[in-house]
Scaffold this motif. Structure first.
Motif, PDB file in Angstrom:
ATOM      1  N   GLY A 156       0.815  -1.207   0.000  1.00  0.00           N
ATOM      2  CA  GLY A 156       0.000   0.000   0.000  1.00  0.00           C
ATOM      3  C   GLY A 156       0.850   1.259   0.000  1.00  0.00           C
ATOM      4  N   ILE A 157       1.933   1.252   0.765  1.00  0.00           N
ATOM      5  CA  ILE A 157       2.835   2.410   0.812  1.00  0.00           C
ATOM      6  C   ILE A 157       3.497   2.619  -0.554  1.00  0.00           C
ATOM      7  CG2 ILE A 157       5.033   3.232   1.764  1.00  0.00           C
ATOM      8  CD1 ILE A 157       4.165   2.070   4.459  1.00  0.00           C
ATOM      9  N   LEU A 158       3.955   1.529  -1.181  1.00  0.00           N
ATOM     10  CA  LEU A 158       4.587   1.636  -2.503  1.00  0.00           C
ATOM     11  C   LEU A 158       3.585   2.146  -3.544  1.00  0.00           C
ATOM     12  CD1 LEU A 158       6.752  -1.635  -2.570  1.00  0.00           C
ATOM     13  CD2 LEU A 158       7.546   0.718  -2.253  1.00  0.00           C
ATOM     14  N   ALA A 159       2.360   1.633  -3.483  1.00  0.00           N
ATOM     15  CA  ALA A 159       1.327   2.091  -4.417  1.00  0.00           C
ATOM     16  C   ALA A 159       1.020   3.566  -4.200  1.00  0.00           C
ATOM     17  CB  ALA A 159       0.063   1.247  -4.249  1.00  0.00           C
ATOM     18  N   THR A 160       1.001   3.998  -2.947  1.00  0.00           N
ATOM     19  CA  THR A 160       0.741   5.408  -2.646  1.00  0.00           C
ATOM     20  C   THR A 160       1.833   6.301  -3.215  1.00  0.00           C
ATOM     21  OG1 THR A 160      -0.429   4.797  -0.608  1.00  0.00           O
ATOM     22  CG2 THR A 160       0.361   7.067  -0.790  1.00  0.00           C
ATOM     23  N   ILE A 161       3.093   5.867  -3.082  1.00  0.00           N
ATOM     24  CA  ILE A 161       4.197   6.644  -3.646  1.00  0.00           C
ATOM     25  C   ILE A 161       4.033   6.775  -5.160  1.00  0.00           C
ATOM     26  CG2 ILE A 161       6.694   6.651  -4.058  1.00  0.00           C
ATOM     27  CD1 ILE A 161       7.029   5.275  -1.343  1.00  0.00           C
ATOM     28  N   ILE A 206      -6.818  10.600 -13.185  1.00  0.00           N
ATOM     29  CA  ILE A 206      -7.647   9.411 -12.950  1.00  0.00           C
ATOM     30  C   ILE A 206      -6.763   8.235 -12.550  1.00  0.00           C
ATOM     31  CG2 ILE A 206      -9.193   7.736 -14.009  1.00  0.00           C
ATOM     32  CD1 ILE A 206     -10.280   9.909 -15.780  1.00  0.00           C
ATOM     33  N   LEU A 207      -5.678   8.030 -13.324  1.00  0.00           N
ATOM     34  CA  LEU A 207      -4.762   6.934 -13.017  1.00  0.00           C
ATOM     35  C   LEU A 207      -4.133   7.125 -11.635  1.00  0.00           C
ATOM     36  CD1 LEU A 207      -3.248   4.379 -13.899  1.00  0.00           C
ATOM     37  CD2 LEU A 207      -1.540   5.878 -14.981  1.00  0.00           C
ATOM     38  N   GLY A 208      -3.695   8.346 -11.361  1.00  0.00           N
ATOM     39  CA  GLY A 208      -3.076   8.615 -10.062  1.00  0.00           C
ATOM     40  C   GLY A 208      -4.031   8.381  -8.911  1.00  0.00           C
ATOM     41  N   PHE A 209      -5.285   8.823  -9.077  1.00  0.00           N
ATOM     42  CA  PHE A 209      -6.269   8.647  -8.014  1.00  0.00           C
ATOM     43  C   PHE A 209      -6.568   7.173  -7.785  1.00  0.00           C
ATOM     44  CE2 PHE A 209     -10.803   8.054  -6.963  1.00  0.00           C
ATOM     45  CZ  PHE A 209     -10.767   8.544  -5.667  1.00  0.00           C
ATOM     46  N   LEU A 210      -6.702   6.401  -8.867  1.00  0.00           N
ATOM     47  CA  LEU A 210      -7.005   4.977  -8.721  1.00  0.00           C
ATOM     48  C   LEU A 210      -5.868   4.244  -8.014  1.00  0.00           C
ATOM     49  CD1 LEU A 210      -8.662   4.176 -12.176  1.00  0.00           C
ATOM     50  CD2 LEU A 210      -9.788   4.400  -9.948  1.00  0.00           C
ATOM     51  N   ILE A 211      -4.634   4.597  -8.336  1.00  0.00           N
ATOM     52  CA  ILE A 211      -3.495   3.964  -7.663  1.00  0.00           C
ATOM     53  C   ILE A 211      -3.428   4.383  -6.202  1.00  0.00           C
ATOM     54  CG2 ILE A 211      -0.966   3.805  -7.620  1.00  0.00           C
ATOM     55  CD1 ILE A 211      -0.995   4.026 -10.655  1.00  0.00           C
ATOM     56  N   LEU A 212      -3.704   5.673  -5.922  1.00  0.00           N
ATOM     57  CA  LEU A 212      -3.767   6.131  -4.529  1.00  0.00           C
ATOM     58  C   LEU A 212      -4.855   5.388  -3.760  1.00  0.00           C
ATOM     59  CD1 LEU A 212      -3.316  10.001  -4.866  1.00  0.00           C
ATOM     60  CD2 LEU A 212      -1.791   8.436  -3.668  1.00  0.00           C
ATOM     61  N   LEU A 213      -6.009   5.199  -4.412  1.00  0.00           N
ATOM     62  CA  LEU A 213      -7.117   4.488  -3.778  1.00  0.00           C
ATOM     63  C   LEU A 213      -6.725   3.045  -3.485  1.00  0.00           C
ATOM     64  CD1 LEU A 213     -10.080   4.781  -2.912  1.00  0.00           C
ATOM     65  CD2 LEU A 213     -10.738   4.031  -5.193  1.00  0.00           C
ATOM     66  N   THR A 219      -4.365   3.076  -0.473  1.00  0.00           N
ATOM     67  CA  THR A 219      -5.107   3.286   0.771  1.00  0.00           C
ATOM     68  C   THR A 219      -5.843   2.014   1.182  1.00  0.00           C
ATOM     69  OG1 THR A 219      -5.413   5.617   0.200  1.00  0.00           O
ATOM     70  CG2 THR A 219      -6.859   4.721   1.889  1.00  0.00           C
ATOM     71  N   ALA A 220      -6.465   1.347   0.200  1.00  0.00           N
ATOM     72  CA  ALA A 220      -7.210   0.116   0.491  1.00  0.00           C
ATOM     73  C   ALA A 220      -6.285  -0.974   1.014  1.00  0.00           C
ATOM     74  CB  ALA A 220      -7.943  -0.352  -0.759  1.00  0.00           C
ATOM     75  N   LEU A 221      -5.114  -1.126   0.402  1.00  0.00           N
ATOM     76  CA  LEU A 221      -4.163  -2.149   0.843  1.00  0.00           C
ATOM     77  C   LEU A 221      -3.642  -1.853   2.239  1.00  0.00           C
ATOM     78  CD1 LEU A 221      -2.098  -2.740  -2.448  1.00  0.00           C
ATOM     79  CD2 LEU A 221      -3.514  -4.433  -1.258  1.00  0.00           C
ATOM     80  N   TYR A 222      -3.313  -0.584   2.483  1.00  0.00           N
ATOM     81  CA  TYR A 222      -2.756  -0.224   3.790  1.00  0.00           C
ATOM     82  C   TYR A 222      -3.773  -0.432   4.905  1.00  0.00           C
ATOM     83  CZ  TYR A 222      -0.257   2.312   7.418  1.00  0.00           C
ATOM     84  OH  TYR A 222       0.378   2.650   8.586  1.00  0.00           O
ATOM     85  N   ASN A 223      -5.031  -0.116   4.619  1.00  0.00           N
ATOM     86  CA  ASN A 223      -6.075  -0.211   5.635  1.00  0.00           C
ATOM     87  C   ASN A 223      -6.768  -1.567   5.664  1.00  0.00           C
ATOM     88  OD1 ASN A 223      -6.380   2.581   6.948  1.00  0.00           O
ATOM     89  ND2 ASN A 223      -6.315   3.088   4.775  1.00  0.00           N
ATOM     90  N   GLY A 224      -6.311  -2.522   4.845  1.00  0.00           N
ATOM     91  CA  GLY A 224      -6.849  -3.873   4.906  1.00  0.00           C
ATOM     92  C   GLY A 224      -8.196  -4.056   4.251  1.00  0.00           C
ATOM     93  N   LEU A 225      -8.570  -3.154   3.336  1.00  0.00           N
ATOM     94  CA  LEU A 225      -9.875  -3.281   2.684  1.00  0.00           C
ATOM     95  C   LEU A 225      -9.922  -4.501   1.767  1.00  0.00           C
ATOM     96  CD1 LEU A 225     -12.665  -2.022   2.302  1.00  0.00           C
ATOM     97  CD2 LEU A 225     -11.717  -0.642   0.437  1.00  0.00           C
TER      98      LEU A 225
END
Length: 371
Positions: free
Chosen positions: A147-152, A320-327, A330-336
């Motif tokens: 999740g952290i890597l995806a956020t970066i 759009i791409l950046g937001f989807l990757i950020l999302l 966030t989902a991975l980090y928070n266990g969604l």
């Protein structure tokens, strides 16, 4: 399991007030009017005064807490947990971090778009994760590191979209770059605030509304006093007022007098942060911390869509791409991903045994999640 009308109301309230909080601040920034005396027309760039208003909104949560406490005292079975005695000064260090981070973010909002502002705030995941390992002795799961890597990666793409998009007359390219960097810097401070709250505050049984209100009180008093020296400190190109100082509260009030709609925008910002905090806390209690995280992500979509509709910014596909990757980060980090996998394997709804809000290890957001 279907949501009740009250739960739908809380979810809607959180989404609407959270969106209003950022949009009203940006609306105020867009006004151009004269200030005091014979000063020329200029934009309403008063980030520190706006931060004072935000803390006033948080401070009002303290009044809401005491109203709920009085209501609970009159009931035979109290719905509120008994409050342990604690030293209010415990909230001073987190409040100082909140004050610094919020002020930086309001400065940055003057320099970049509302949607980029909201998306780049996702950087807090990176720093909270790293600080939780360094200072709280936590061990992050592999999904959280992903999740952290995806956020970066998402932050890089959103920043690239800002650089490639056609800038409007309001923001020069240098301002956009500076604003984006200030948002990232602010997230470092927010992450420090979260570590302090986790280490020193949450071991006490303090009601969230009381915690938000106490930090709001400290932030409101301290930042209001700091407006006096800011009136005399030169700020050069960072200043948005004719005197060229760090903050000119008198100029702000003169602009308010000449353009009453600015007062409406500030009122929307102050009231929305209070209702947003209340709704967020209630959503976590009535539904789940995961639901709160999803609603907060939807808030970014609403802010982005309305900013485009109002003509405050131009569309760029990379966002759009950046937001989807950020999302995804966030989902991975928070266990969604866990309830989604459970949904696929066992059917809906997935079990949510023992789900609760944690500040750094789970879905916990800052105790006073701002703008």
């Amino acid at each position: 399991m279907a949501w009740t009308k009250y739960q739908l109301f809380l979810a809607g309230l959180m989404l609407v007030t959270g969106s209003i909080n950022t949009l009203s601040a940006k609306w105020a920034d867009n006004f151009i009017t004269k200030g005091c005396g014979e000063s020329p027309e200029h934009s309403f760039k008063h980030p520190f005064l706006q931060a004072v208003g935000m803390f006033l909104g948080e401070f009002s949560c303290l009044a809401a807490f005491y109203l709920l406490q009085c209501r609970a005292a009159g009931q035979s079975v109290s719905s509120m947990d008994p409050q342990q005695p604690f030293n209010p000064l415990l909230f001073l260090p987190p409040a100082l971090c909140d004050m610094t981070g919020t002020s930086l973010m309001y400065v940055a909002l003057n320099m970049t778009s509302a949607s980029s502002f909201q998306m780049l705030r996702g950087a807090v995941i990176i720093f909270t994760g790293l600080f939780s390992v360094a200072f709280l002795g936590r061990r992050l799961a592999p999904s959280q590191w992903l999740g952290i890597l995806a956020t970066i990666a998402g932050l890089v793409i959103v920043g690239l979209a800002d650089l490639l998009s056609k800038q409007d007359n309001q923001h020069k390219l240098s301002e956009v770059i500076t604003g984006d960097l200030l948002i990232i810097m602010a997230q470092v401070i927010v992450a420090i605030q979260m570590v302090l709250e986790e280490k020193f505050v949450y071991k006490h049984n303090v009601h969230p509304l009381r915690a938000v209100g106490t930090e709001g009180l400290f932030g409101f008093v301290i930042l209001s006093l700091l407006l006096v020296p800011m009136y005399y400190i030169p700020a050069g190109s960072f200043s948005g007022n004719p005197r060229g100082t760090l903050e000119d509260a008198l100029d702000a009030f003169c602009q308010l007098g000449r353009q009453p709609l600015i007062a409406l925008a500030l009122l929307g910002n102050i009231s929305s942060i209070a209702f947003f905090n209340f709704a967020g806390i209630s959503v976590t209690k009535e539904l789940s911390a995961t639901t709160r995280m999803v609603l907060d992500s939807l808030r970014t979509v609403v802010i982005w869509a309305l900013s485009l509709a109002l003509g405050w910014e131009t569309f760029h596909p990379l966002q759009i791409l950046g937001f989807l990757i950020l999302l995804m980060g966030t989902a991975l980090y928070n266990g969604l991903h866990r309830p989604l996998l459970a949904c696929l394997t066992r059917g809906w709804p997935p079990a949510q045994e023992g789900e609760h809000e944690r500040l750094l290890g789970g879905s916990r957001t800052p105790i006073n999640e701002t703008s």
